[in-house]
Scaffold this active site. Sequence first.
Site, PDB file in Angstrom:
ATOM      1  N   ARG A  50       0.839  -1.202   0.000  1.00 15.99           N
ATOM      2  CA  ARG A  50       0.000   0.000   0.000  1.00 15.99           C
ATOM      3  C   ARG A  50       0.870   1.247   0.000  1.00 15.99           C
ATOM      4  NH1 ARG A  50      -1.235   1.682   4.505  1.00 15.99           N
ATOM      5  NH2 ARG A  50      -2.296  -0.128   5.384  1.00 15.99           N
ATOM      6  N   ASP A 175      -6.029  18.448 -14.939  1.00 12.80           N
ATOM      7  CA  ASP A 175      -6.482  17.097 -15.270  1.00 12.80           C
ATOM      8  C   ASP A 175      -6.188  16.915 -16.756  1.00 12.80           C
ATOM      9  OD1 ASP A 175      -7.896  14.838 -16.057  1.00 12.80           O
ATOM     10  OD2 ASP A 175      -9.490  15.154 -14.580  1.00 12.80           O
TER      11      ASP A 175
HETATM   12  C1  PLP Z   1     -12.572   9.411 -16.269  1.00 12.15           C
HETATM   13  C2  PLP Z   1     -12.116  10.733 -15.818  1.00 12.15           C
HETATM   14  C3  PLP Z   1     -11.841  10.991 -14.469  1.00 12.15           C
HETATM   15  C4  PLP Z   1     -12.067   9.963 -13.391  1.00 12.15           C
HETATM   16  O1  PLP Z   1     -11.227   8.868 -13.515  1.00 12.15           O
HETATM   17  P1  PLP Z   1     -11.593   7.400 -12.973  1.00 12.15           P
HETATM   18  O2  PLP Z   1     -10.406   6.602 -13.358  1.00 12.15           O
HETATM   19  O3  PLP Z   1     -12.855   6.978 -13.662  1.00 12.15           O
HETATM   20  O4  PLP Z   1     -11.790   7.522 -11.508  1.00 12.15           O
HETATM   21  C5  PLP Z   1     -11.373  12.242 -14.131  1.00 12.15           C
HETATM   22  N1  PLP Z   1     -11.197  13.207 -15.054  1.00 12.15           N
HETATM   23  C6  PLP Z   1     -11.464  12.998 -16.360  1.00 12.15           C
HETATM   24  C7  PLP Z   1     -11.237  14.099 -17.333  1.00 12.15           C
HETATM   25  C8  PLP Z   1     -11.931  11.758 -16.794  1.00 12.15           C
HETATM   26  O5  PLP Z   1     -12.213  11.570 -18.081  1.00 12.15           O
END
Ligand code: PLP
Length: 389
Positions: A50, A175
């Site tokens: 972990r 992101d």
């Molecule tokens: C899919 C996605 C997430 C979340 O990711 P998971 O792996 O599903 O938890 C966050 N940001 C964006 C832009 C995504 O497309």
Amino acid sequence: MTGEISQLGRGLRTGLDADPRYSSIVPPIYPGTNFAFAELGDQPRYEYSRSGNPTRDLLAEAIVTLEGGVGGVITSSGLSALTAVFTAMVPYGGRIIAPHDCYGGTWRLLNHLSERGSFTVDYVDQTDADALAVALRSPADLLLIETPSNPLLRVVDLESTVAAARDAGVLTLADNTFCSPVRQRPIEYGCEMVVHSTTKFINGHSDVVGGAIVATTMEATEQLTHWANVLGLTGGAFDAWLALRGLRTLDARVRVHDANTAELLPALVTHPAVDRVHYPGLPDHPGHQIAARQQSSFGSMVSFELAGGEDAVRAFCHGLRIFDLAESLGGVESLVAHPASMTHAAMTPEAQLAAGITPALLRLSVGIEPAGDLLADLTDGLERAAAVT
Ligand SMILES: *Cc1c(COP(=O)(O)O)cnc(C)c1O
């Protein structure tokens, strides 16, 4: 500089040719949960999976290299990566500024945590510099950027946005899931942190749910590593091994994804069943110039609105032979999603409307199948949509 391997090459080749035992080309997987202490009082590099795992670390190294960061953490999902950042970087009762049209699951995470008092959150249209300036006038701890946005592909200017946040003393987190580091590297524009849902382009084969955080200082890396372990958000070894295997073809896949998208666009743009196409590669897209500057390609996510509304959406989807009606994106398989009822269903109708998500909107994740097959499937779908309009 001759003889040097490029950043891309190093990232994609992370961990190859390093097996001391059998000279295996690809690195072995370490699925073990625990590691032995040589002596009492020893401080081994790995103790318990972990808190640290060699296979996971290799995936982190690959993504950190591709993004140009300093350190990273591999988590069990994109949302656990965001949870780790929110916990490590935002003090209790702090404030987060997020895109008004962020990923639906991110929106739900932010809302649920803010409703229980962890922090406050303000949603801002970051393509509007004045709105962003107003939001940055009040103290904040973190600015979350998503560009291009999901599902409407709005483009945020990384350079000016990060500069505005920096002037206000606010950390920036990008992101970068939609682009992947082969199309866009937010750290080059000054972003302090990057997150990925590795579920999407990085793994690319729709068989792993995972996440990654890339940091630009050792201190942030340590804090994020600490919190990912404390909260139990780190990813499993098999998932990391699969994602690393997927990542090796990231650059090659993206080139086919993008070429296929270019083949489909003319049909979408000219078909009478289509009201609007949202794609940063189109010259009339409001973010076209910015995307051309900060992305190396315009990507393989396209959304469009059908003139015939929900009936046309139903007709388009019913009868598709290749495009699967499914959530997620960035895999080798072509997908179509209906954001209002699928990916963004967690948003209230008011929030959907504010974000511009109508019932007539469809989102494509263009895969790497033969382009001619995709074009035929798409065109037939548009003909079905036209017939009910
Ligand atoms: C899919 C996605 C997430 C979340 O990711 P998971 O792996 O599903 O938890 C966050 N940001 C964006 C832009 C995504 O497309």
